[in-house]
Design a protein around this motif. Structure first.
Motif, short mmCIF file in Angstrom:
data_model
loop_
_atom_site.label_atom_id
_atom_site.label_comp_id
_atom_site.label_asym_id
_atom_site.label_seq_id
_atom_site.Cartn_x
_atom_site.Cartn_y
_atom_site.Cartn_z
N GLU A 114 37.93 15.67 58.89
CA GLU A 114 36.69 14.92 58.72
C GLU A 114 37.00 13.44 58.52
O GLU A 114 37.87 13.07 57.72
CB GLU A 114 35.92 15.44 57.51
N ALA A 115 36.31 12.58 59.25
CA ALA A 115 36.48 11.14 59.08
C ALA A 115 35.85 10.72 57.76
O ALA A 115 34.86 11.31 57.33
CB ALA A 115 35.83 10.40 60.24
N PRO A 116 36.41 9.71 57.09
CA PRO A 116 35.85 9.26 55.80
C PRO A 116 34.43 8.73 55.98
O PRO A 116 34.24 7.65 56.55
CB PRO A 116 36.80 8.13 55.38
N PRO A 117 33.41 9.45 55.51
CA PRO A 117 32.03 9.07 55.82
C PRO A 117 31.52 7.86 55.06
O PRO A 117 30.56 7.22 55.47
CB PRO A 117 31.23 10.32 55.44
N LEU A 118 32.16 7.54 53.92
CA LEU A 118 31.63 6.49 53.06
C LEU A 118 32.26 5.12 53.31
O LEU A 118 31.91 4.15 52.64
CB LEU A 118 31.79 6.88 51.59
N VAL A 119 33.21 5.05 54.24
CA VAL A 119 33.81 3.75 54.56
C VAL A 119 32.73 2.83 55.14
O VAL A 119 31.96 3.24 56.01
CB VAL A 119 34.95 3.90 55.58
N GLU A 120 32.68 1.61 54.63
CA GLU A 120 31.66 0.66 55.09
C GLU A 120 32.30 -0.49 55.86
O GLU A 120 33.40 -0.94 55.53
CB GLU A 120 30.86 0.11 53.91
N PHE A 121 31.61 -0.93 56.89
CA PHE A 121 32.04 -2.07 57.69
C PHE A 121 30.97 -3.16 57.60
O PHE A 121 29.78 -2.87 57.48
CB PHE A 121 32.22 -1.67 59.16
N ARG A 122 31.42 -4.42 57.69
CA ARG A 122 30.47 -5.54 57.70
C ARG A 122 30.51 -6.22 59.05
O ARG A 122 31.58 -6.58 59.55
CB ARG A 122 30.82 -6.53 56.59
N ASN A 123 29.35 -6.38 59.65
CA ASN A 123 29.25 -7.02 60.94
C ASN A 123 29.63 -8.50 60.80
O ASN A 123 29.11 -9.20 59.93
CB ASN A 123 27.83 -6.89 61.48
N VAL A 142 33.43 -5.92 63.58
CA VAL A 142 33.14 -5.67 62.18
C VAL A 142 34.41 -5.84 61.36
O VAL A 142 35.52 -5.91 61.90
CB VAL A 142 32.56 -4.25 61.96
N TRP A 143 34.24 -5.90 60.05
CA TRP A 143 35.37 -6.04 59.13
C TRP A 143 35.42 -4.84 58.20
O TRP A 143 34.40 -4.43 57.63
CB TRP A 143 35.22 -7.32 58.31
N GLY A 144 36.62 -4.24 58.09
CA GLY A 144 36.80 -3.12 57.18
C GLY A 144 37.79 -3.41 56.08
O GLY A 144 37.75 -2.79 55.02
N GLY A 145 38.72 -4.36 56.33
CA GLY A 145 39.68 -4.76 55.33
C GLY A 145 40.65 -3.67 54.93
O GLY A 145 40.84 -2.66 55.62
N TYR A 146 41.28 -3.89 53.78
CA TYR A 146 42.29 -2.97 53.26
C TYR A 146 41.75 -1.56 53.07
O TYR A 146 42.42 -0.57 53.36
CB TYR A 146 42.84 -3.52 51.95
N GLU A 147 40.52 -1.46 52.59
CA GLU A 147 39.96 -0.14 52.29
C GLU A 147 39.87 0.74 53.53
O GLU A 147 40.18 1.94 53.49
CB GLU A 147 38.59 -0.28 51.64
N ALA A 148 39.46 0.16 54.65
CA ALA A 148 39.38 0.93 55.89
C ALA A 148 40.76 1.38 56.34
O ALA A 148 40.94 2.52 56.80
CB ALA A 148 38.70 0.11 56.98
N SER A 149 41.76 0.50 56.22
CA SER A 149 43.13 0.86 56.58
C SER A 149 43.61 2.05 55.76
O SER A 149 44.23 2.98 56.28
CB SER A 149 44.07 -0.32 56.35
N LYS A 150 43.33 2.00 54.46
CA LYS A 150 43.78 3.06 53.56
C LYS A 150 43.07 4.37 53.85
O LYS A 150 43.70 5.43 53.93
CB LYS A 150 43.54 2.63 52.11
N GLN A 151 41.75 4.31 54.01
CA GLN A 151 40.98 5.54 54.20
C GLN A 151 41.32 6.24 55.52
O GLN A 151 41.34 7.47 55.59
CB GLN A 151 39.48 5.23 54.15
N PHE A 152 41.59 5.46 56.57
CA PHE A 152 41.88 6.06 57.87
C PHE A 152 43.37 6.28 58.10
O PHE A 152 43.77 6.78 59.14
CB PHE A 152 41.29 5.20 58.99
N ARG A 153 44.22 5.88 57.12
CA ARG A 153 45.66 6.14 57.19
C ARG A 153 46.23 5.69 58.53
O ARG A 153 46.84 6.46 59.27
CB ARG A 153 45.93 7.62 56.93
N LEU A 154 46.06 4.41 58.82
CA LEU A 154 46.48 3.89 60.12
C LEU A 154 48.00 3.96 60.28
O LEU A 154 48.74 3.54 59.39
CB LEU A 154 46.03 2.44 60.27
N PRO A 155 48.48 4.47 61.42
CA PRO A 155 49.92 4.53 61.66
C PRO A 155 50.51 3.20 62.10
O PRO A 155 51.72 3.00 62.05
CB PRO A 155 50.04 5.57 62.77
N GLY A 156 49.67 2.28 62.55
CA GLY A 156 50.13 0.99 63.05
C GLY A 156 48.99 0.27 63.72
O GLY A 156 47.84 0.72 63.70
#
Length: 285
Positions: free
Chosen positions: A146-155, A235-249
């Motif tokens: 399941e993708a993190p549903p509560l991650v927020e992005f700012r346009n 959009v901007w997600g910042g550090y929180e989006a990187s952490k929640q989606f566990r980006l490999p690179g």
């Protein structure tokens, strides 16, 4: 489920390769075996032809504070304090990373050749605790999770807030980038550099978001404006989006199906450390 042709269409702006289990992006950061902090210098490293190259210098880290390291620099040797330097030629990323491991507050010496081909120089850095910046190089969310549903992005244009939960029932393609990622900049330049270049995103019938993980939203806005990108939903997600989606690179694209589950993870084209340096505007260094 998306077929390969649709996936390729979804990520063509970054020139990525479709894979369910992308290789892990490596960083010059590691946990010391006997302390919980991440002890490192804040540089993402990539191996090419048996050599170690800087991909990105993270903000607010020992490397960024020192100020001279930049994307494309080759690190040819690493030394602990005043010990004899260990050459990196022929070593893999695991070996390179292991040479970085140590306690917070200890000194490390890097022998570096600049991207512009200058003679070797030595940079002295003190390892810092940078836990909050360890956002890349993780094992990605598995396909079907399941993708993190509560991650927020700012346009970046309207400053409106958008969450994945609000897109329930819609296929979503998230293209992650940052100002300090040169492959990201080149890919977006090619796809969104002018109105005539905007890709036909409707080919995959998905909501496509180009997500900046810059530490500051102002940095992302300045990059979009200075490079003249148009036609995409930035959009901007910042550090929180990187952490929640566990980006490999980076660059990285994650496809989320209409039921909110990970359909695929795509790690973008490899960084070409031999290419000419590119002015990234207000970078994250």
């Amino acid at each position: 489920m998306l077929g390969n042709e649709s996936l390729i269409a979804a990520v063509i702006a970054f020139g990525g390769e479709v894979t369910a289990t992308p290789t892990t992006a490596d960083t010059l950061m590691a946990k010391s075996p006997d302390q919980p902090e991440v002890a490192g210098i804040g540089v993402h490293l990539r191996e090419k032809a048996g050599k170690g190259f800087v991909v990105r210098v993270l903000p607010n880290t020992p490397a960024s504070e020192e100020g001279s390291l930049q994307a494309g620099d080759e690190i040819v040797a690493i030394a602990e304090g005043e010990a004899t330097p260990v050459g990196l030629a022929g070593k893999d990323l695991g070996d390179m990373s292991s040479l970085i491991r140590g306690r917070v507050g200890t000194e490390i010496r890097l022998t570096v050749i600049s991207v512009n081909g200058e003679t070797e120089r030595v940079i002295r850095l003190v390892r810092g605790s940078i836990e909050e910046l360890l956002v890349l190089g993780q094992d990605p969310l598995p396909v079907g999770a399941e993708a993190p549903p509560l991650v927020e992005f700012r346009n970046l244009e309207s400053d409106a807030t958008l969450s994945l939960a609000s897109l329930d029932g819609t296929m979503v393609v998230l293209k992650f980038w940052s100002t300090g990622c040169r492959p990201c900049l080149r890919g977006i330049d090619d796809a969104y550099g002018s109105p005539s270049d905007v890709p036909e995103e409707h080919a995959v019938a998905a909501r496509v978001l180009l997500v900046s993980i810059d530490d500051k939203i102002e940095t992302a806005r300045k990059t979009v404006e200075s490079r003249g990108w148009t036609g995409g939903e930035f959009v901007w997600g910042g550090y929180e989006a990187s952490k929640q989606f566990r980006l490999p690179g980076l660059p990285c694209t994650i496809v989320i199906d209409a039921e909110g589950r990970i359909e695929a993870c795509v790690l973008g084209a490899a960084y070409d450390a031999q290419s000419e340096p590119e002015n990234a505007g207000d970078s994250e260094r």
